[in-house]
Write a protein that holds these residues in place. Sequence first.
Motif, PDB file in Angstrom:
ATOM      1  N   UNK A  71       0.758  -1.166   0.043  1.00 44.43           N
ATOM      2  CA  UNK A  71       0.004   0.018  -0.152  1.00 44.43           C
ATOM      3  C   UNK A  71       1.002   1.382  -0.087  1.00 44.43           C
ATOM      4  N   UNK A  72       0.301   2.281  -0.557  1.00 46.28           N
ATOM      5  CA  UNK A  72       0.974   3.674  -0.624  1.00 46.28           C
ATOM      6  C   UNK A  72      -0.187   4.596  -0.141  1.00 46.28           C
ATOM      7  N   UNK A  73      -0.055   4.712   0.953  1.00 44.47           N
ATOM      8  CA  UNK A  73      -1.062   5.788   1.652  1.00 44.47           C
ATOM      9  C   UNK A  73      -0.722   7.455   1.054  1.00 44.47           C
ATOM     10  N   UNK A  74      -1.670   8.310   0.917  1.00 47.97           N
ATOM     11  CA  UNK A  74      -1.568   9.499   0.793  1.00 47.97           C
ATOM     12  C   UNK A  74      -0.146   9.996   0.265  1.00 47.97           C
ATOM     13  N   UNK A  75      -0.255   9.415  -1.104  1.00 45.83           N
ATOM     14  CA  UNK A  75       1.012   9.546  -1.965  1.00 45.83           C
ATOM     15  C   UNK A  75       0.706  10.690  -3.201  1.00 45.83           C
ATOM     16  N   UNK A  76       1.519  11.293  -3.614  1.00 47.38           N
ATOM     17  CA  UNK A  76       1.322  12.029  -4.753  1.00 47.38           C
ATOM     18  C   UNK A  76       1.428  11.272  -6.055  1.00 47.38           C
ATOM     19  N   UNK A  77       0.589  11.122  -6.826  1.00 43.35           N
ATOM     20  CA  UNK A  77       0.605  10.505  -8.111  1.00 43.35           C
ATOM     21  C   UNK A  77       0.188  11.393  -9.368  1.00 43.35           C
ATOM     22  N   UNK A  78       0.988  12.325  -9.693  1.00 43.30           N
ATOM     23  CA  UNK A  78       0.205  13.262 -10.481  1.00 43.30           C
ATOM     24  C   UNK A  78      -0.325  12.661 -11.911  1.00 43.30           C
ATOM     25  N   UNK A 103      -2.327  10.308 -12.084  1.00 47.91           N
ATOM     26  CA  UNK A 103      -3.619   9.845 -11.722  1.00 47.91           C
ATOM     27  C   UNK A 103      -4.383  11.073 -11.259  1.00 47.91           C
ATOM     28  N   UNK A 104      -3.722  11.984 -10.305  1.00 49.13           N
ATOM     29  CA  UNK A 104      -4.554  13.337 -10.019  1.00 49.13           C
ATOM     30  C   UNK A 104      -3.630  14.256  -9.163  1.00 49.13           C
ATOM     31  N   UNK A 105      -4.161  15.163  -9.220  1.00 50.30           N
ATOM     32  CA  UNK A 105      -3.430  16.281  -8.622  1.00 50.30           C
ATOM     33  C   UNK A 105      -3.610  16.276  -7.259  1.00 50.30           C
ATOM     34  N   UNK A 106      -4.511  15.527  -6.515  1.00 48.30           N
ATOM     35  CA  UNK A 106      -4.504  15.325  -5.234  1.00 48.30           C
ATOM     36  C   UNK A 106      -3.784  13.992  -4.777  1.00 48.30           C
ATOM     37  N   UNK A 107      -3.673  13.884  -3.342  1.00 49.78           N
ATOM     38  CA  UNK A 107      -3.059  12.896  -2.690  1.00 49.78           C
ATOM     39  C   UNK A 107      -4.024  11.707  -2.927  1.00 49.78           C
ATOM     40  N   UNK A 108      -3.324  10.485  -3.262  1.00 46.78           N
ATOM     41  CA  UNK A 108      -4.169   9.185  -3.631  1.00 46.78           C
ATOM     42  C   UNK A 108      -3.764   8.077  -2.699  1.00 46.78           C
ATOM     43  N   UNK A 109      -4.386   7.196  -2.510  1.00 49.99           N
ATOM     44  CA  UNK A 109      -4.134   6.014  -1.816  1.00 49.99           C
ATOM     45  C   UNK A 109      -4.189   4.848  -2.838  1.00 49.99           C
ATOM     46  N   UNK A 110      -2.930   4.076  -3.022  1.00 46.25           N
ATOM     47  CA  UNK A 110      -2.705   2.997  -4.013  1.00 46.25           C
ATOM     48  C   UNK A 110      -2.524   1.700  -3.387  1.00 46.25           C
ATOM     49  N   UNK A 111      -2.978   0.610  -3.639  1.00 49.25           N
ATOM     50  CA  UNK A 111      -2.965  -0.423  -3.351  1.00 49.25           C
ATOM     51  C   UNK A 111      -2.460  -1.561  -4.519  1.00 49.25           C
ATOM     52  N   UNK A 112      -1.698  -2.749  -4.031  1.00 48.89           N
ATOM     53  CA  UNK A 112      -1.421  -3.616  -4.938  1.00 48.89           C
ATOM     54  C   UNK A 112      -1.282  -4.935  -4.220  1.00 48.89           C
TER      55      UNK A 112
END
Length: 242
Positions: free
Chosen positions: A84-91, A93-102
């Motif tokens: 998991x990658x919580x509250x991570x910047x992923x421009x 995908x979005x300009x907001x912080x996102x949570x990514x899981x794998x």
Amino acid sequence: MQKIFALMLALVGLLTIAPASAQLYDVRASEVNYDRKTRAALKVQVDGKASDVREFFQDWMKKNYNVKFKNGGLLGLSKSEALEARKTPANSISGKLVDLYATVVAPSDSTSEVALFGGFDDNTFFDPDKTATEYSAMRVMAQTFAAAARLKAYRDQIAEAEKSVKTAEKEKEKLEKNRVYLQNNTTSNLAKIEELLKKNADNLQQIRSDSASLVKNSQVLDVNRTQLQRRRDRLSALDRKN
């Protein structure tokens, strides 16, 4: 030339199994069970053991998207099995912080399945309907990873084929050296055998010659002994007269 030919054969062997695994590297829409709810996810199967693919996926995400996955507790799995990658910047995908899981699981010993999903928070997960833009961006991320994983798999397969070729070449050199040694040793032994046979023939000839000489010698010895005895007898007779 032989090395290139052997490498081509190895690669042909790898490519011939591709049709049976046509689903590999194709990103498809799917679902996962997270937090006791069904979440939209993107899944892709790639070549490689789960442990190797998991490590490559983490390194690739960090290098290309600066997303640092950590172990987490997902899908009812132990923390060591989920990322998991919580509250991570992923421009991308979005300009907001996102949570990514794998998650990375192993459908077979030689393939792995990567599931990628995420959201803005625990209550808002990406899906193709409500967050189509973010979901599509996540699909591009998954497709880009699939392309990178395919290249890595081919490079690994080529490296393995090259290793097999080198091993075969070393074995060939070893067998060739042993063949040459045995051939030379056999030639040497045959020469020695020929020499011994000739020596034996000479010995047999000498034995025959010595045997004939021995017979003559025995005859001469008998004559000499007889003459010697006669002379002794004459000397004894003379001594008696005197």
